[in-house]
Enzyme design. Sequence first.
Site, PDB file in Angstrom:
ATOM      1  N   ASP A 245     -18.684  10.547 -12.747  1.00  0.00           N
ATOM      2  CA  ASP A 245     -18.598   8.851 -12.439  1.00  0.00           C
ATOM      3  C   ASP A 245     -17.481   8.168 -12.644  1.00  0.00           C
ATOM      4  O   ASP A 245     -16.858   8.551 -13.834  1.00  0.00           O
ATOM      5  CB  ASP A 245     -19.931   8.050 -13.008  1.00  0.00           C
ATOM      6  CG  ASP A 245     -20.055   6.834 -12.188  1.00  0.00           C
ATOM      7  OD1 ASP A 245     -21.011   6.736 -11.753  1.00  0.00           O
ATOM      8  OD2 ASP A 245     -19.442   5.892 -12.694  1.00  0.00           O
ATOM      9  N   ASN A 253     -13.430  -2.349  -7.142  1.00  0.00           N
ATOM     10  CA  ASN A 253     -13.917  -2.769  -5.801  1.00  0.00           C
ATOM     11  C   ASN A 253     -13.958  -4.547  -6.093  1.00  0.00           C
ATOM     12  O   ASN A 253     -13.413  -5.248  -4.922  1.00  0.00           O
ATOM     13  CB  ASN A 253     -15.343  -2.421  -5.766  1.00  0.00           C
ATOM     14  CG  ASN A 253     -15.316  -1.256  -4.993  1.00  0.00           C
ATOM     15  OD1 ASN A 253     -14.543  -0.818  -4.117  1.00  0.00           O
ATOM     16  ND2 ASN A 253     -16.535  -0.243  -4.995  1.00  0.00           N
ATOM     17  N   HIS A 258     -13.242  -3.407  -1.307  1.00  0.00           N
ATOM     18  CA  HIS A 258     -13.689  -2.091  -1.003  1.00  0.00           C
ATOM     19  C   HIS A 258     -12.939  -1.027  -0.345  1.00  0.00           C
ATOM     20  O   HIS A 258     -13.013   0.281  -0.372  1.00  0.00           O
ATOM     21  CB  HIS A 258     -15.095  -2.096  -0.129  1.00  0.00           C
ATOM     22  CG  HIS A 258     -16.376  -2.840  -1.099  1.00  0.00           C
ATOM     23  ND1 HIS A 258     -17.124  -2.104  -1.701  1.00  0.00           N
ATOM     24  CD2 HIS A 258     -16.451  -4.289  -1.052  1.00  0.00           C
ATOM     25  CE1 HIS A 258     -17.882  -3.098  -2.430  1.00  0.00           C
ATOM     26  NE2 HIS A 258     -17.710  -4.347  -2.004  1.00  0.00           N
ATOM     27  N   ASP A 262     -12.279   2.687  -1.678  1.00  0.00           N
ATOM     28  CA  ASP A 262     -12.396   3.914  -0.726  1.00  0.00           C
ATOM     29  C   ASP A 262     -11.007   4.831  -0.988  1.00  0.00           C
ATOM     30  O   ASP A 262     -11.394   5.975  -0.870  1.00  0.00           O
ATOM     31  CB  ASP A 262     -12.274   3.520   0.669  1.00  0.00           C
ATOM     32  CG  ASP A 262     -13.746   2.934   0.936  1.00  0.00           C
ATOM     33  OD1 ASP A 262     -14.733   2.951   0.141  1.00  0.00           O
ATOM     34  OD2 ASP A 262     -13.925   2.294   2.139  1.00  0.00           O
ATOM     35  N   GLU A 288     -19.837   6.161  -6.263  1.00  0.00           N
ATOM     36  CA  GLU A 288     -18.612   6.638  -7.207  1.00  0.00           C
ATOM     37  C   GLU A 288     -19.099   7.816  -7.939  1.00  0.00           C
ATOM     38  O   GLU A 288     -18.477   8.309  -9.051  1.00  0.00           O
ATOM     39  CB  GLU A 288     -18.231   5.349  -8.048  1.00  0.00           C
ATOM     40  CG  GLU A 288     -18.804   4.943  -9.041  1.00  0.00           C
ATOM     41  CD  GLU A 288     -19.726   3.787  -8.854  1.00  0.00           C
ATOM     42  OE1 GLU A 288     -20.373   3.162  -9.713  1.00  0.00           O
ATOM     43  OE2 GLU A 288     -20.315   3.671  -7.695  1.00  0.00           O
TER      44      GLU A 288
END
Length: 373
Positions: A245, A253, A258, A262, A288
């Site tokens: 993770d 974010n 976002h 990405d 994630e």
Amino acid sequence: MTRPTDYEEEQAFEYWCRKIVKVCYTIVAVAFSVLALSWLLYRKLAALSPFQYWTQIIIPPCALLLVLSGIVDLLLRVKKIPVFAKIYITMILTLVFCIVVATFKTNMITMLVSFCVPVFVSTIFSNLKLTRNIYFLSQISLLVCAAILSHSVYRDFGIWLLPETLTASGILISAYCLTMVLIKFTIHNQENLRRAFDKQQDMNRRIQHDVLTGLYSRAMFNERLPHLIMESNDSKKILALAVLDLDHFKEVNDTFGHGVGDQVLKRLAAVLLRYRGGGFSAYRIGGEEFALLMTGYSIERAVKVCQNLNCIMGATYIEEIEGYVTFSCGVALLEEGMDAQKLFDAADAALYEAKNSGRNKVAVPQASKLRGN
């Protein structure tokens, strides 16, 4: 299921060429039998002596066609000859059959209609240019054979030769027009099938791969994990699962948006995809969250691989955030009696241990530590 390659299509064309030649062998056998039977039934009415009938009507055409079929059969086995050339050789063989039939049976002008056969046979290859060329050759051959019939010593066709020749030519034209429609219909259907196949393949790729990162999807992970566990139990081959993770991804974010988030996910995916170890596969199983399946990896080796990947990720400068990102990871080894859910829960528990103990590290379940692994 995969789309046929050019090589596979060429192999298919060669297969049908050989099939056509086999049919030619059969035609020779049938023609010989029919001619021999005709002689037996009507030998008392024949204008020729038995010797003349066999040496002029039966043996020459059958022997010629048999030899030609054998030669073409041999040519089809030569690997250096291009496939398109083999197709034309095969089609010309069918045309020669018609020429021989029409010229040796010079008392039957109806045999000129046989020139429709090569045109119809050419539809097997679904090639408009091929069929067009075979049609022109058939039309020329028909007219040449009609000229030969005009000098027949067996029958005087008189004024009927021209109209019957025109009729045979008209039938050949009709056959050509029909075959062109059939070929266009076949090509249209083939294109529709290719589009449907490509669409299906694209859908499969979307199901199997995560659109953003290019890694395998959660659906593939859910399908692959039980399968690998079954293989591992059958072959006694060890299996390791790592769940990782990204650290502080929510902050990325929230701070940068976002879109930048990405890009960070893509950077991690690129790091995972660069790993070339055998038995290794990477999956994106959540926002994630990622998973690594490692067949044949001991717990030590699996941990080492994950640590190296984290070092590479931590050393990768990400311009969008003007900094670096690491991940936390939990690694678990498949043990006796474990199913997919238990193995995942073990790796997930180790992941949370890594996150709760400061992040940016790789952890294993406590039981593994106690065994000295």
